[in-house]
Motif scaffolding. Structure first.
Motif, short mmCIF file in Angstrom:
data_model
loop_
_atom_site.label_atom_id
_atom_site.label_comp_id
_atom_site.label_asym_id
_atom_site.label_seq_id
_atom_site.Cartn_x
_atom_site.Cartn_y
_atom_site.Cartn_z
N LEU A 81 -3.31 10.54 12.82
CA LEU A 81 -2.23 11.33 12.22
C LEU A 81 -0.89 10.67 12.48
O LEU A 81 -0.62 10.20 13.58
CB LEU A 81 -2.21 12.75 12.79
N SER A 82 -0.07 10.67 11.43
CA SER A 82 1.31 10.23 11.54
C SER A 82 2.15 11.42 11.09
O SER A 82 2.29 11.67 9.89
CB SER A 82 1.56 9.01 10.65
N GLY A 83 2.62 12.20 12.03
CA GLY A 83 3.29 13.45 11.69
C GLY A 83 2.27 14.40 11.11
O GLY A 83 1.25 14.69 11.73
N THR A 84 2.49 14.86 9.88
CA THR A 84 1.57 15.80 9.23
C THR A 84 0.62 15.09 8.27
O THR A 84 -0.14 15.73 7.56
CB THR A 84 2.34 16.87 8.43
N ARG A 85 0.66 13.75 8.24
CA ARG A 85 -0.17 12.99 7.30
C ARG A 85 -1.25 12.20 8.02
O ARG A 85 -0.98 11.47 8.97
CB ARG A 85 0.71 12.06 6.47
N ALA A 86 -2.48 12.37 7.54
CA ALA A 86 -3.60 11.59 8.06
C ALA A 86 -3.58 10.21 7.41
O ALA A 86 -3.18 10.06 6.25
CB ALA A 86 -4.91 12.30 7.74
N TYR A 87 -4.02 9.22 8.16
CA TYR A 87 -4.13 7.87 7.59
C TYR A 87 -5.30 7.15 8.23
O TYR A 87 -5.71 7.43 9.35
CB TYR A 87 -2.83 7.09 7.74
N ALA A 88 -5.87 6.22 7.45
CA ALA A 88 -7.00 5.42 7.92
C ALA A 88 -6.72 3.96 7.58
O ALA A 88 -6.01 3.66 6.61
CB ALA A 88 -8.30 5.88 7.26
N VAL A 89 -7.29 3.08 8.37
CA VAL A 89 -7.11 1.64 8.18
C VAL A 89 -8.45 1.02 7.82
O VAL A 89 -9.46 1.25 8.51
CB VAL A 89 -6.55 0.99 9.47
N PHE A 90 -8.46 0.25 6.75
CA PHE A 90 -9.67 -0.42 6.27
C PHE A 90 -9.42 -1.92 6.21
O PHE A 90 -8.28 -2.34 6.01
CB PHE A 90 -10.00 0.04 4.84
N PRO A 91 -10.46 -2.73 6.31
CA PRO A 91 -10.26 -4.15 5.99
C PRO A 91 -9.77 -4.25 4.54
O PRO A 91 -10.24 -3.50 3.67
CB PRO A 91 -11.67 -4.75 6.12
N TYR A 92 -8.83 -5.12 4.28
CA TYR A 92 -8.28 -5.26 2.94
C TYR A 92 -9.19 -6.13 2.10
O TYR A 92 -9.54 -7.25 2.48
CB TYR A 92 -6.88 -5.86 3.00
N VAL A 93 -9.61 -5.60 0.98
CA VAL A 93 -10.43 -6.34 0.03
C VAL A 93 -9.63 -6.44 -1.26
O VAL A 93 -9.40 -5.44 -1.93
CB VAL A 93 -11.78 -5.62 -0.25
N GLU A 94 -9.19 -7.64 -1.58
CA GLU A 94 -8.40 -7.82 -2.80
C GLU A 94 -9.32 -7.68 -4.00
O GLU A 94 -10.44 -8.18 -4.00
CB GLU A 94 -7.73 -9.18 -2.80
N GLY A 95 -8.87 -6.97 -4.99
CA GLY A 95 -9.69 -6.76 -6.17
C GLY A 95 -8.84 -6.43 -7.37
O GLY A 95 -7.67 -6.79 -7.44
N ARG A 96 -9.45 -5.71 -8.30
CA ARG A 96 -8.75 -5.31 -9.51
C ARG A 96 -9.22 -3.91 -9.89
O ARG A 96 -10.24 -3.44 -9.41
CB ARG A 96 -9.02 -6.28 -10.65
#
Length: 128
Positions: free
Chosen positions: A74-89
């Motif tokens: 949580l960042s304040g009132t917002r949840a966040y998640a971190v993923f490996p970045y996969v470049e795509g389209r």
């Protein structure tokens, strides 16, 4: 983002907004990580299932665990998640075969091997 260091132990040199996403905000961190930020008060669902599907051999990107071994923070009132970045389209109508193959693989996974959420038919369009 100070929260990335606190929650994930990640230092950030470059944080770039990402325009993709559905009802969320996205950021690319150092070209290596994708940070998905949900709207205030919303909690991410299904993050655990991503790891379960990956364990069944599906090519699924699962979130990085926090320093507290959680799938999101949580960042304040917002949840966040971190993923490996996969470049795509962005997918288009010509991708229907690939999408159908991916859905078939998901449906071939035994329900005993994945934690499924409870069924919910409360949405009017689902009920009809």
């Amino acid at each position: 983002m100070v929260d990335l260091a606190r929650d994930y132990g990640l230092t950030v040199a470059e944080l770039v907004p990402h325009t993709g996403g559905f009802a969320t905000d996205g950021w690319v961190v150092d070209g290596r990580w994708f940070v998905k930020v949900w709207q205030a008060g919303e909690k991410p669902e299904g993050l655990t299932q991503l790891g379960e599907l990956r364990a069944q051999g599906l090519p699924v990107v699962e979130p990085l665990r926090t320093l507290q071994d959680e799938p999101f923070a949580l960042s304040g009132t917002r949840a966040y998640a971190v993923f490996p970045y996969v470049e795509g389209r962005t997918a288009d109508w010509g991708d229907w075969r690939a999408v159908a193959r991916a859905l078939r693989r998901v449906h071939e996974v035994s329900p005993a091997q994945v934690t499924l959420p409870p069924a919910d038919v409360s949405e009017p369009h689902i009920r009809s």
